[in-house]
Scaffold this motif. Structure first.
Motif, PDB file in Angstrom:
ATOM      1  N   MET A  99      12.370   1.256  -5.730  1.00 54.69           N
ATOM      2  CA  MET A  99      11.068   1.796  -5.347  1.00 54.69           C
ATOM      3  C   MET A  99      10.318   0.815  -4.426  1.00 54.69           C
ATOM      4  SD  MET A  99       9.206   4.455  -5.625  1.00 54.69           S
ATOM      5  CE  MET A  99       9.921   5.311  -7.051  1.00 54.69           C
ATOM      6  N   ILE A 100      10.404  -0.463  -4.742  1.00 56.34           N
ATOM      7  CA  ILE A 100       9.676  -1.463  -3.945  1.00 56.34           C
ATOM      8  C   ILE A 100      10.308  -1.642  -2.569  1.00 56.34           C
ATOM      9  CG2 ILE A 100       9.086  -3.917  -3.819  1.00 56.34           C
ATOM     10  CD1 ILE A 100       8.835  -3.853  -6.891  1.00 56.34           C
ATOM     11  N   ARG A 101      11.638  -1.659  -2.517  1.00 59.47           N
ATOM     12  CA  ARG A 101      12.332  -1.931  -1.269  1.00 59.47           C
ATOM     13  C   ARG A 101      12.673  -0.667  -0.495  1.00 59.47           C
ATOM     14  NH1 ARG A 101      11.797  -6.698   0.644  1.00 59.47           N
ATOM     15  NH2 ARG A 101      13.840  -6.604   1.675  1.00 59.47           N
ATOM     16  N   GLY A 102      12.259   0.509  -1.017  1.00 63.35           N
ATOM     17  CA  GLY A 102      12.497   1.742  -0.283  1.00 63.35           C
ATOM     18  C   GLY A 102      13.916   2.240  -0.356  1.00 63.35           C
ATOM     19  N   ARG A 103      14.622   1.958  -1.462  1.00 61.00           N
ATOM     20  CA  ARG A 103      15.995   2.445  -1.647  1.00 61.00           C
ATOM     21  C   ARG A 103      15.966   3.623  -2.614  1.00 61.00           C
ATOM     22  NH1 ARG A 103      15.719  -1.281   1.544  1.00 61.00           N
ATOM     23  NH2 ARG A 103      17.264  -2.942   1.848  1.00 61.00           N
ATOM     24  N   ASP A 104      15.469   4.764  -2.158  1.00 62.14           N
ATOM     25  CA  ASP A 104      15.241   5.888  -3.063  1.00 62.14           C
ATOM     26  C   ASP A 104      16.529   6.441  -3.662  1.00 62.14           C
ATOM     27  OD1 ASP A 104      12.638   5.605  -2.450  1.00 62.14           O
ATOM     28  OD2 ASP A 104      12.505   7.305  -1.077  1.00 62.14           O
ATOM     29  N   GLY A 105      17.641   6.307  -2.938  1.00 60.65           N
ATOM     30  CA  GLY A 105      18.890   6.856  -3.463  1.00 60.65           C
ATOM     31  C   GLY A 105      19.316   6.210  -4.762  1.00 60.65           C
ATOM     32  N   TYR A 137       6.979  -9.358  -7.207  1.00 56.32           N
ATOM     33  CA  TYR A 137       6.927  -9.085  -5.774  1.00 56.32           C
ATOM     34  C   TYR A 137       5.521  -9.272  -5.200  1.00 56.32           C
ATOM     35  CZ  TYR A 137      11.637  -7.559  -4.572  1.00 56.32           C
ATOM     36  OH  TYR A 137      12.979  -7.535  -4.278  1.00 56.32           O
ATOM     37  N   GLY A 138       4.615  -9.764  -6.003  1.00 58.91           N
ATOM     38  CA  GLY A 138       3.311 -10.160  -5.488  1.00 58.91           C
ATOM     39  C   GLY A 138       2.341  -9.033  -5.250  1.00 58.91           C
ATOM     40  N   PHE A 139       2.479  -7.907  -5.977  1.00 61.84           N
ATOM     41  CA  PHE A 139       1.514  -6.830  -5.805  1.00 61.84           C
ATOM     42  C   PHE A 139       0.141  -7.308  -6.260  1.00 61.84           C
ATOM     43  CE2 PHE A 139       5.189  -4.463  -4.993  1.00 61.84           C
ATOM     44  CZ  PHE A 139       4.839  -3.214  -4.513  1.00 61.84           C
ATOM     45  N   SER A 140      -0.870  -7.014  -5.448  1.00 59.17           N
ATOM     46  CA  SER A 140      -2.224  -7.490  -5.749  1.00 59.17           C
ATOM     47  C   SER A 140      -2.694  -6.917  -7.064  1.00 59.17           C
ATOM     48  CB  SER A 140      -3.172  -7.079  -4.619  1.00 59.17           C
ATOM     49  OG  SER A 140      -3.164  -5.684  -4.444  1.00 59.17           O
ATOM     50  N   THR A 141      -3.442  -7.733  -7.800  1.00 54.45           N
ATOM     51  CA  THR A 141      -3.896  -7.323  -9.124  1.00 54.45           C
ATOM     52  C   THR A 141      -5.385  -7.587  -9.279  1.00 54.45           C
ATOM     53  OG1 THR A 141      -3.653  -7.707 -11.500  1.00 54.45           O
ATOM     54  CG2 THR A 141      -3.238  -9.580 -10.042  1.00 54.45           C
ATOM     55  N   TYR A 142      -6.018  -6.757 -10.083  1.00 56.73           N
ATOM     56  CA  TYR A 142      -7.436  -6.926 -10.392  1.00 56.73           C
ATOM     57  C   TYR A 142      -7.631  -7.691 -11.700  1.00 56.73           C
ATOM     58  CZ  TYR A 142      -7.617  -3.179  -6.953  1.00 56.73           C
ATOM     59  OH  TYR A 142      -7.448  -2.424  -5.824  1.00 56.73           O
ATOM     60  N   LEU A 143      -6.528  -8.169 -12.285  1.00 58.27           N
ATOM     61  CA  LEU A 143      -6.623  -8.859 -13.559  1.00 58.27           C
ATOM     62  C   LEU A 143      -6.943 -10.337 -13.338  1.00 58.27           C
ATOM     63  CD1 LEU A 143      -3.444  -7.403 -15.331  1.00 58.27           C
ATOM     64  CD2 LEU A 143      -5.816  -6.638 -15.592  1.00 58.27           C
ATOM     65  N   VAL A 162       0.837  -1.204   0.000  1.00 60.19           N
ATOM     66  CA  VAL A 162       0.000   0.000   0.000  1.00 60.19           C
ATOM     67  C   VAL A 162       0.871   1.252   0.000  1.00 60.19           C
ATOM     68  CG1 VAL A 162      -1.726   1.303   1.284  1.00 60.19           C
ATOM     69  CG2 VAL A 162      -1.889  -1.196   1.146  1.00 60.19           C
ATOM     70  N   ALA A 163       1.920   1.267   0.846  1.00 61.04           N
ATOM     71  CA  ALA A 163       2.803   2.433   0.922  1.00 61.04           C
ATOM     72  C   ALA A 163       3.551   2.633  -0.396  1.00 61.04           C
ATOM     73  CB  ALA A 163       3.787   2.273   2.079  1.00 61.04           C
ATOM     74  N   VAL A 164       4.029   1.533  -0.996  1.00 64.49           N
ATOM     75  CA  VAL A 164       4.762   1.645  -2.265  1.00 64.49           C
ATOM     76  C   VAL A 164       3.863   2.199  -3.360  1.00 64.49           C
ATOM     77  CG1 VAL A 164       5.922   0.346  -4.088  1.00 64.49           C
ATOM     78  CG2 VAL A 164       6.400  -0.171  -1.679  1.00 64.49           C
ATOM     79  N   ILE A 165       2.644   1.657  -3.470  1.00 66.11           N
ATOM     80  CA  ILE A 165       1.722   2.121  -4.512  1.00 66.11           C
ATOM     81  C   ILE A 165       1.382   3.594  -4.323  1.00 66.11           C
ATOM     82  CG2 ILE A 165      -0.655   1.896  -5.352  1.00 66.11           C
ATOM     83  CD1 ILE A 165      -0.370  -1.106  -5.055  1.00 66.11           C
TER      84      ILE A 165
END
Length: 508
Positions: free
Chosen positions: A162-168, A223-229, A36-39
Motif C-alpha cells: 500500500m505504501i509503495r504502490g504495489r497494489d497487486g 516510513y515516517g508518516f506524519s503524526t499528530y501524537l 498524502v496520496a497513500v493516506i
C-alpha cells in the motif's frame, strides 16, 4: 598532534558510521513516498459504502458455501472478493498518524461489515440441508502461533504494497490472511449453536485483525508518516502494540504446543505399531480421538501374520509414553504376501468409504423420518443390516389411517433400497362396503388399509357382519398374517372392523 586529532575525527566508530549511513538512506527512501496520496487511497478504501456492503455479503456467501462443500477453490475465491482488508489497514494507518476520526470511521465500517458477514452466513447455514463440520470449517477453529506468524508477514507485505504502490500484492495478502473464512465459520457456529466452532473461529479472526492493523501502524510509522501524537503518546502506543502481540502469542503458543503434542503422539503410535508388527506389515489406518476421555486410538494393520496380544501391549506402552489414559482398538487383517497388501489396503479403503457413506445415508434417513413423524431422531429405529427403518408417528389432529399410510409410501419413495415402516396410532378402522359379489371397490381399498395398520401395530382385529362377508374378510386378513377374529353382530351392507386387545376373547 593536530594531524592525529584530525585523523581521530575522521575515523569514526564503524558501527555508528554504518547506522548513520543506513539512516540517511532510509530518509531518502521515505522522501520517495507520497504520504498524502497513500493516506487518501487507504482512507477511500476503509469506509462504509454500498459497494463495501455488497462485496462483503457476496464474499461471505461464497465462503460459507465453499466451506460447507469443503471446496478450497471456492473458499479462495471468497478471499479474493473480501473487502475487509481495507478498513483494517485504515485502522492501522489511522493509529499511526493519530487521526481518531478516521479511526472511528474505519472501525465502524469493520464492525458493521463483520456483523453483516456473520449474520449472512448464519442465515445461509440455517436454510442449508448441509450442516456438517467439514475440514474447511474445522481448519478455522484451532488457531496457533503459526497463524499469528502468517498474519504478521502478510500484514508487512500488505502495508508495504500500500505504501509503495504495489497494489497487486494485496491479492496475495488477502489469500494468505483469510479474513472472510473465519467469519463464515463464526456464522456456522452461530447457526448450529456450536460454540466450540464459534469461539475458535472468532479467536482466529481477532488474531488476524489485530495483527494486520497493528503491523500496518508500525509500518506506517517506520516510513515516517506524519503524526499528530506527542512523543509520550507515541511511546504509549508502541507499548500497547507490543503488549497486544504478547497477549495474542501466549494462548496461540499454548495451542501450538497442544497441536505439537498431538502430532508427537500420532508419530509415537505409528512407530509403536511398526515395531510390534515388523517391516512386512503396513498401517492402513491410524486415527486419534483426542477429545475422548480416555484418548481413543483406532488402527488397522495389514500383516502377513496375526500377532497375539498386540493391542494390549500397544495400549500399555502408549499410556506409559504419553502419560495419559489411552484406549487402543487395533484391528489386524492378514494378507498372504507383500504383493497382496496393496489390494487388501484398497479393499479396506473402499470398505471405509462405504461405511462412511452408509452412516451419512442413515443420518439423512433418520432426520427425514423424524421430521415426517414429528418425533426426535433418537426415536427412529434403524436396522442397517436389513436396511429397515421403523418410526412410530405421533397422532396428528384430523388425520386418518390413510394419512399415515401415505406418509409411509412417500418415505419409501424417497429412501431407495430401504424398507421404511411407519407405525400409526390406533385410529378407528374403516368399514368395508359389501355388494352382491362381495366387497365393493371402496371395501377392497379399505381392507388393504386395515391389513397394513394391523401389520404395523401387531394387534388383533375384530370382524362383525354377515357370515359370508365376514368369512371373506377374515380369510383375506389371515392370509396376510393378521390375527382376525369373528365378533357377533351383523350390519347389512358392510363389515365393521375394530381393534381387539391381544388377549381378548374371540368368537368365530
Amino acid at each position: 598532534m593536530a594531524d592525529g586529532q584530525a585523523d581521530s575525527g575522521v575515523n569514526r566508530n564503524p558501527v555508528s558510521g554504518s547506522i548513520a549511513l543506513i539512516r540517511r538512506w532510509w530518509r531518502m527512501v521515505c522522501r520517495e513516498v507520497d504520504q498524502v496520496a497513500v493516506i487518501e487511497k487507504v482512507r477511500g478504501e476503509s469506509g462504509w459504502t454500498p459497494r463495501y456492503v455488497f462485496m462483503t455479503c457476496m464474499s461471505a456467501g461464497i465462503a460459507i458455501l465453499g466451506m460447507l462443500l469443503s471446496s478450497p477453490a471456492v473458499v479462495i475465491g471468497a478471499m479474493l472478493l473480501s473487502p475487509l482488508m481495507g478498513p483494517i489497514l485504515g485502522i492501522g494507518f489511522a493509529l499511526a498518524v493519530g487521526d481518531f476520526r478516521w479511526l472511528r470511521d474505519a472501525g465502524r465500517a469493520l464492525g458493521l461489515g463483520t456483523i453483516v458477514a456473520i449474520l449472512f452466513c448464519a442465515v445461509i447455514v440455517a436454510m442449508s440441508p448441509l450442516q456438517t463440520i467439514t475440514s474447511e470449517i474445522a481448519a478455522r477453529t484451532r488457531p496457533n502461533l503459526f497463524d499469528l506468524g502468517v498474519a504478521l508477514f502478510s500484514a508487512l507485505a500488505g502495508a508495504y504494497a500500500m505504501i509503495r504502490g504495489r497494489d497487486g500484492t494485496i491479492v496475495g495478502v488477502a489469500i494468505a490472511t483469510a479474513l472472510m473464512p473465519p467469519l463464515a465459520a463464526i456464522g456456522f457456529g452461530l447457526a448450529t449453536f456450536n460454540w466450540a466452532v464459534f469461539g475458535g473461529a472468532l479467536f482466529l479472526f481477532f488474531t488476524n485483525l489485530m495483527t494486520i492493523a497493528l503491523t500496518a501502524a508500525v509500518m506506517a510509522r517506520v516510513y515516517g508518516f506524519s503524526t499528530y501524537l506527542s512523543s509520550k503518546q507515541s511511546f504509549a502506543q508502541s507499548v500497547v502494540i507490543v503488549l497486544v502481540f504478547v497477549a495474542l502469542a501466549i494462548p496461540l503458543g499454548f495451542s501450538l504446543r497442544q497441536i505439537s503434542w498431538e502430532a508427537n503422539a500420532t508419530r509415537q503410535a505409528q512407530e509403536l505399531v511398526r515395531d510390534e508388527f515388523g517391516d512386512a506389515a503396513r498401517i492402513s489406518q491410524l486415527d486419534f480421538d483426542f477429545d475422548a476421555e480416555p484418548i481413543t486410538v483406532t488402527a488397522s494393520v495389514l500383516t502377513p501374520e496375526i500377532v497375539g496380544g498386540a493391542e494390549e501391549r500397544a495400549q500399555r506402552t502408549l499410556r506409559r509414553e504419553l502419560g495419559r489414559m489411552v484406549n487402543v482398538d487395533l484391528r489386524q487383517f492378514q494378507v498372504d504376501t507383500e504383493s497382496t497388501t496393496d489390494s487388501a489396503e484398497l479393499a479396506l479403503a473402499r470398505m471405509r468409504e462405504q461405511a462412511a457413506a452408509t452412516r451419512e445415508e442413515i443420518a439423512d434417513l433418520t432426520d427425514r423420518l423424524a421430521l415426517i413423524a414429528g418425533v426426535n431422531a433418537d426415536e427412529v429405529t434403524v436396522d442397517r443390516n436389513s436396511r429397515r427403518a421403523i418410526v412410530r408417528v405421533r397422532a396428528l389432529p384430523g388425520a386418518e389411517l390413510e394419512t399415515y399410510h401415505a406418509l409411509e409410501r412417500r418415505a419409501n419413495a424417497r429412501a431407495e433400497d430401504w424398507d421404511v415402516q411407519v407405525i400409526p396410532p390406533a385410529k378407528e378402522l374403516p368399514a368395508l362396503g359389501v355388494g352382491e359379489d362381495g366387497l365393493d371397490a371402496a371395501g377392497r381399498r379399505n381392507i388393504d388399509l386395515a391389513i397394513w395398520a394391523a401389520q404395523r401395530l401387531a394387534v388383533p382385529v375384530g370382524v362383525s357382519g354377515s357370515d359370508a362377508a365376514s368369512a371373506i374378510v377374515i380369510e383375506r386378513m389371515r392370509e396376510a398374517g393378521v390375527d382376525a377374529r369373528r365378533l357377533p353382530g351383523e350390519q347389512p351392507g358392510f363389515v365393521a372392523l375394530s381393534w381387539l386387545a391381544p388377549d381378548g376373547g374371540a368368537q368365530e
